[in-house]
Write a protein that holds these residues in place. Structure first.
Motif, PDB file in Angstrom:
ATOM      1  N   ALA A 121       7.566  -6.352  -1.742  1.00  0.00           N
ATOM      2  CA  ALA A 121       7.568  -7.713  -0.963  1.00  0.00           C
ATOM      3  C   ALA A 121       6.268  -7.531  -0.044  1.00  0.00           C
ATOM      4  O   ALA A 121       5.154  -8.504   0.035  1.00  0.00           O
ATOM      5  CB  ALA A 121       8.697  -7.704  -0.150  1.00  0.00           C
ATOM      6  N   PRO A 122       6.129  -6.602   0.986  1.00  0.00           N
ATOM      7  CA  PRO A 122       4.761  -6.425   1.638  1.00  0.00           C
ATOM      8  C   PRO A 122       3.739  -6.473   0.825  1.00  0.00           C
ATOM      9  O   PRO A 122       2.665  -7.094   1.384  1.00  0.00           O
ATOM     10  CB  PRO A 122       5.198  -5.188   2.570  1.00  0.00           C
ATOM     11  N   LEU A 123       3.379  -5.576  -0.099  1.00  0.00           N
ATOM     12  CA  LEU A 123       2.130  -5.729  -0.895  1.00  0.00           C
ATOM     13  C   LEU A 123       1.851  -6.604  -1.389  1.00  0.00           C
ATOM     14  O   LEU A 123       0.859  -7.226  -1.671  1.00  0.00           O
ATOM     15  CB  LEU A 123       2.241  -4.322  -2.049  1.00  0.00           C
ATOM     16  N   MET A 124       3.038  -7.453  -2.164  1.00  0.00           N
ATOM     17  CA  MET A 124       2.742  -8.723  -2.811  1.00  0.00           C
ATOM     18  C   MET A 124       2.118  -9.825  -1.572  1.00  0.00           C
ATOM     19  O   MET A 124       1.181 -10.586  -1.870  1.00  0.00           O
ATOM     20  CB  MET A 124       4.244  -9.390  -3.192  1.00  0.00           C
ATOM     21  N   LEU A 125       2.814  -9.929  -0.402  1.00  0.00           N
ATOM     22  CA  LEU A 125       2.186 -10.653   0.669  1.00  0.00           C
ATOM     23  C   LEU A 125       0.938 -10.177   0.894  1.00  0.00           C
ATOM     24  O   LEU A 125      -0.017 -11.160   1.443  1.00  0.00           O
ATOM     25  CB  LEU A 125       3.065 -10.606   1.972  1.00  0.00           C
ATOM     26  N   LEU A 126       0.527  -8.829   0.905  1.00  0.00           N
ATOM     27  CA  LEU A 126      -0.649  -8.418   1.423  1.00  0.00           C
ATOM     28  C   LEU A 126      -1.846  -8.803   0.421  1.00  0.00           C
ATOM     29  O   LEU A 126      -2.942  -9.185   0.658  1.00  0.00           O
ATOM     30  CB  LEU A 126      -0.791  -6.849   1.606  1.00  0.00           C
ATOM     31  N   SER A 127      -1.427  -9.224  -0.935  1.00  0.00           N
ATOM     32  CA  SER A 127      -2.383  -9.397  -1.999  1.00  0.00           C
ATOM     33  C   SER A 127      -2.907 -10.934  -1.856  1.00  0.00           C
ATOM     34  O   SER A 127      -3.861 -11.238  -2.245  1.00  0.00           O
ATOM     35  CB  SER A 127      -1.892  -9.134  -3.484  1.00  0.00           C
ATOM     36  N   SER A 169       2.804   8.915  -0.726  1.00  0.00           N
ATOM     37  CA  SER A 169       3.127   7.352  -0.639  1.00  0.00           C
ATOM     38  C   SER A 169       1.972   6.601   0.019  1.00  0.00           C
ATOM     39  O   SER A 169       1.458   5.514  -0.652  1.00  0.00           O
ATOM     40  CB  SER A 169       4.663   6.980  -0.079  1.00  0.00           C
ATOM     41  N   ILE A 170       1.768   7.186   1.185  1.00  0.00           N
ATOM     42  CA  ILE A 170       0.596   6.553   2.031  1.00  0.00           C
ATOM     43  C   ILE A 170      -0.857   6.490   1.325  1.00  0.00           C
ATOM     44  O   ILE A 170      -1.472   5.496   1.319  1.00  0.00           O
ATOM     45  CB  ILE A 170       0.761   7.231   3.281  1.00  0.00           C
ATOM     46  N   ASN A 171      -1.152   7.932   0.829  1.00  0.00           N
ATOM     47  CA  ASN A 171      -2.331   7.953  -0.021  1.00  0.00           C
ATOM     48  C   ASN A 171      -2.271   6.983  -1.028  1.00  0.00           C
ATOM     49  O   ASN A 171      -3.338   6.083  -1.373  1.00  0.00           O
ATOM     50  CB  ASN A 171      -2.289   9.405  -0.607  1.00  0.00           C
ATOM     51  N   HIS A 172      -1.250   6.672  -1.813  1.00  0.00           N
ATOM     52  CA  HIS A 172      -1.378   5.669  -3.173  1.00  0.00           C
ATOM     53  C   HIS A 172      -1.285   4.357  -2.613  1.00  0.00           C
ATOM     54  O   HIS A 172      -2.018   3.496  -3.264  1.00  0.00           O
ATOM     55  CB  HIS A 172       0.121   5.920  -3.804  1.00  0.00           C
ATOM     56  N   MET A 173      -0.456   3.939  -1.455  1.00  0.00           N
ATOM     57  CA  MET A 173      -0.741   2.572  -0.962  1.00  0.00           C
ATOM     58  C   MET A 173      -2.211   2.117  -0.707  1.00  0.00           C
ATOM     59  O   MET A 173      -2.523   1.309  -0.754  1.00  0.00           O
ATOM     60  CB  MET A 173       0.072   2.386   0.136  1.00  0.00           C
ATOM     61  N   SER A 174      -2.961   3.298  -0.001  1.00  0.00           N
ATOM     62  CA  SER A 174      -4.218   3.152   0.308  1.00  0.00           C
ATOM     63  C   SER A 174      -5.213   2.649  -1.213  1.00  0.00           C
ATOM     64  O   SER A 174      -6.126   1.831  -0.991  1.00  0.00           O
ATOM     65  CB  SER A 174      -4.981   4.343   0.784  1.00  0.00           C
ATOM     66  N   TRP A 175      -4.800   3.389  -2.096  1.00  0.00           N
ATOM     67  CA  TRP A 175      -5.471   3.103  -3.566  1.00  0.00           C
ATOM     68  C   TRP A 175      -5.138   1.476  -3.978  1.00  0.00           C
ATOM     69  O   TRP A 175      -5.876   0.791  -4.446  1.00  0.00           O
ATOM     70  CB  TRP A 175      -5.189   4.058  -4.545  1.00  0.00           C
ATOM     71  N   MET A 176      -3.839   1.197  -3.647  1.00  0.00           N
ATOM     72  CA  MET A 176      -3.423  -0.296  -4.075  1.00  0.00           C
ATOM     73  C   MET A 176      -4.193  -1.232  -3.227  1.00  0.00           C
ATOM     74  O   MET A 176      -4.831  -2.106  -3.779  1.00  0.00           O
ATOM     75  CB  MET A 176      -2.030  -0.040  -3.974  1.00  0.00           C
ATOM     76  N   CYS A 177      -4.218  -0.942  -1.951  1.00  0.00           N
ATOM     77  CA  CYS A 177      -4.932  -1.798  -1.060  1.00  0.00           C
ATOM     78  C   CYS A 177      -6.451  -1.933  -1.582  1.00  0.00           C
ATOM     79  O   CYS A 177      -7.234  -2.892  -1.619  1.00  0.00           O
ATOM     80  CB  CYS A 177      -4.664  -1.609   0.286  1.00  0.00           C
ATOM     81  N   ALA A 178      -7.062  -0.864  -1.812  1.00  0.00           N
ATOM     82  CA  ALA A 178      -8.514  -0.915  -2.196  1.00  0.00           C
ATOM     83  C   ALA A 178      -8.641  -1.729  -3.393  1.00  0.00           C
ATOM     84  O   ALA A 178      -9.725  -2.529  -3.588  1.00  0.00           O
ATOM     85  CB  ALA A 178      -8.897   0.713  -2.547  1.00  0.00           C
ATOM     86  N   SER A 179      -7.732  -1.475  -4.452  1.00  0.00           N
ATOM     87  CA  SER A 179      -7.894  -2.358  -5.519  1.00  0.00           C
ATOM     88  C   SER A 179      -8.005  -3.935  -5.379  1.00  0.00           C
ATOM     89  O   SER A 179      -8.380  -4.761  -6.095  1.00  0.00           O
ATOM     90  CB  SER A 179      -6.834  -2.120  -6.626  1.00  0.00           C
ATOM     91  N   MET A 180      -7.000  -4.320  -4.144  1.00  0.00           N
ATOM     92  CA  MET A 180      -6.929  -5.658  -4.049  1.00  0.00           C
ATOM     93  C   MET A 180      -8.283  -6.322  -3.345  1.00  0.00           C
ATOM     94  O   MET A 180      -8.406  -7.572  -3.418  1.00  0.00           O
ATOM     95  CB  MET A 180      -6.102  -5.770  -2.745  1.00  0.00           C
ATOM     96  N   LEU A 181      -9.187  -5.450  -3.146  1.00  0.00           N
ATOM     97  CA  LEU A 181     -10.547  -6.090  -2.537  1.00  0.00           C
ATOM     98  C   LEU A 181     -11.296  -6.817  -3.556  1.00  0.00           C
ATOM     99  O   LEU A 181     -11.829  -7.760  -3.499  1.00  0.00           O
ATOM    100  CB  LEU A 181     -11.546  -4.885  -1.901  1.00  0.00           C
ATOM    101  N   LEU A 182     -11.037  -6.475  -5.077  1.00  0.00           N
ATOM    102  CA  LEU A 182     -11.746  -7.153  -6.076  1.00  0.00           C
ATOM    103  C   LEU A 182     -10.702  -7.713  -7.227  1.00  0.00           C
ATOM    104  O   LEU A 182     -11.211  -8.535  -7.813  1.00  0.00           O
ATOM    105  CB  LEU A 182     -12.786  -6.117  -6.711  1.00  0.00           C
ATOM    106  N   ASN A 183      -9.775  -7.203  -7.048  1.00  0.00           N
ATOM    107  CA  ASN A 183      -8.499  -7.736  -8.312  1.00  0.00           C
ATOM    108  C   ASN A 183      -7.321  -7.689  -7.694  1.00  0.00           C
ATOM    109  O   ASN A 183      -7.018  -6.789  -7.012  1.00  0.00           O
ATOM    110  CB  ASN A 183      -8.865  -6.621  -9.468  1.00  0.00           C
ATOM    111  N   LYS A 184      -6.632  -8.811  -7.732  1.00  0.00           N
ATOM    112  CA  LYS A 184      -5.330  -9.117  -6.978  1.00  0.00           C
ATOM    113  C   LYS A 184      -4.372  -8.502  -8.062  1.00  0.00           C
ATOM    114  O   LYS A 184      -3.257  -8.803  -7.623  1.00  0.00           O
ATOM    115  CB  LYS A 184      -5.159 -10.422  -6.649  1.00  0.00           C
ATOM    116  N   SER A 185      -4.456  -8.059  -9.197  1.00  0.00           N
ATOM    117  CA  SER A 185      -3.556  -7.795 -10.042  1.00  0.00           C
ATOM    118  C   SER A 185      -3.388  -6.136 -10.495  1.00  0.00           C
ATOM    119  O   SER A 185      -2.352  -5.857 -11.007  1.00  0.00           O
ATOM    120  CB  SER A 185      -3.643  -8.676 -11.546  1.00  0.00           C
ATOM    121  N   ILE A 186      -4.568  -5.399 -10.299  1.00  0.00           N
ATOM    122  CA  ILE A 186      -4.586  -4.008 -10.831  1.00  0.00           C
ATOM    123  C   ILE A 186      -3.456  -3.313  -9.784  1.00  0.00           C
ATOM    124  O   ILE A 186      -3.009  -2.375 -10.375  1.00  0.00           O
ATOM    125  CB  ILE A 186      -6.025  -3.594 -10.656  1.00  0.00           C
ATOM    126  N   TRP A 187      -3.444  -3.637  -8.583  1.00  0.00           N
ATOM    127  CA  TRP A 187      -2.644  -3.063  -7.995  1.00  0.00           C
ATOM    128  C   TRP A 187      -0.977  -2.862  -8.266  1.00  0.00           C
ATOM    129  O   TRP A 187      -0.313  -2.242  -8.181  1.00  0.00           O
ATOM    130  CB  TRP A 187      -2.357  -3.796  -6.328  1.00  0.00           C
TER     131      TRP A 187
END
Length: 340
Positions: free
Chosen positions: A137-143, A180-198
């Motif tokens: 849920a937080p990741l979806m709202l963040l996207s 998990s914190i490390n992987h969350m950073s990768w997911m947030c980085a992917s949101m910069l250019l693409n909202k679905s790769i995360w």
């Protein structure tokens, strides 16, 4: 029977709260879904036989309630503004506060201080829920947010903290937290250019976490020194176990490298500096994975030689299937791609 029934009820409410959040069209309904999710997870965390779980549930409630209060306060303040819907994603302070609040809810650095202490008092089932499902849920709202350059410093700080924080840990649950914190950073980085790769990244991360945590659960492993004397494991099974760690760290040619590969390819053209820093800091997380493998295989310790054959059962067969996918998944994907 009654105990299992109420746990199923709370688990259903937990899933329902997440579904409400990700399908909501307003911030108020998203906040309601987060609250349903929070109030459903608290009873699942509590265990009368373990005082640490009760303490963890209280700490989790206080942190999440504070984050929810901040989120609701921000939404109400901006709803009072007549131009709220027109400048919803253009206001810098709104984006900064909302991103910080959502990062606090999912335990991403630099708002992660509650995360390692709380997960230390939970069993592996609740830890798995906290590491995977509770972040959807937080990741979806963040996207939904217009992050632009706001989140880049937070991603770098999160990568640094996750890399350094896991170096001196002996608890497997805390190691999983910093991973998990490390992987969350990768997911947030992917949101910069693409909202679905995360989302693809999250699916791979969840599968790899389930594979490792399932093995921790069936063998009742909680600390690193327990890995050094797995009497029931042959050397081959130990090798499979630690290859799963390397897969979670994103080392090729394992399956865990594929989501990182997607993000690197996505950001290599526009965010080369960011992705270079992320790759270098991820090598530090691989270091404390390899440290565990090195210690378990090469240190001289006593082992019962005649009890070196594992007593296989259905749980271990399931673990072997999951491990096979985790280790050889990337190779199988490439073979299927060229075949079809």
């Amino acid at each position: 029977m009654f105990k299992n029934s109420y746990k199923l009820l709370f688990l259903f409410s937990l899933m329902l709260g997440t579904m409400i959040t990700i399908s909501s069209t307003t911030w108020i309904s998203a906040w309601m879904g987060l609250e349903i999710n929070l109030l459903s997870f608290i009873p699942l965390m509590s265990d009368n036989k373990n005082l640490m779980s009760t303490e963890s549930s209280m700490k989790y409630f206080l942190v999440q309630a504070m984050a929810s209060s901040i989120l609701l306060f921000i939404v109400i303040i901006y709803m009072m503004n007549s131009n709220f819907y027109s400048n919803f994603n253009q206001n810098f302070y709104f984006n900064l506060l909302m991103i910080s609040t959502l990062m606090m809810k999912m335990g991403m650095a630099p708002f992660h201080f509650w995360f390692p202490n709380i997960i230390e008092g939970l069993n592996w089932i609740n830890s798995l829920i906290l590491l995977t499902w509770q972040k959807i849920a937080p990741l979806m709202l963040l996207s939904y947010m217009n992050m632009n350059q706001i989140i880049i410093p937070m991603i770098i700080i999160s990568m640094i903290i996750s890399a350094i924080g896991g170096l001196n840990q002996t608890s497997l649950r805390k190691i999983m937290v910093y991973s998990s914190i490390n992987h969350m950073s990768w997911m947030c980085a992917s949101m910069l250019l693409n909202k679905s790769i995360w989302l693809n990244y999250f699916i791979f991360y969840s599968f790899l976490s389930i594979t490792l945590i399932y093995n921790f659960y069936i063998n009742k492993l909680y600390y690193m020194n327990q890995l050094y004397s797995l009497y029931n494991y042959s050397m081959e099974m130990k090798l499979i176990f630690f290859m799963n760690f390397l897969s979670l760290g994103g080392l090729p040619p394992f399956l865990g490298f594929y989501p990182k590969w997607m993000v690197i390819e996505l950001l290599s053209n526009n965010q080369l500096f960011l992705i270079s820093i992320m790759v270098m800091l991820t090598l530090l997380t691989l270091f404390f994975y390899i440290r565990m493998c090195y210690s378990s295989f090469l240190l001289n310790y006593y082992e019962i030689k005649w009890n070196n054959m594992i007593n296989m059962n259905n749980k271990h067969y399931l673990y072997l299937i999951l491990s096979f996918i985790s280790i050889f998944g990337l190779l199988l994907m490439n073979i299927l791609y060229f075949m079809f």
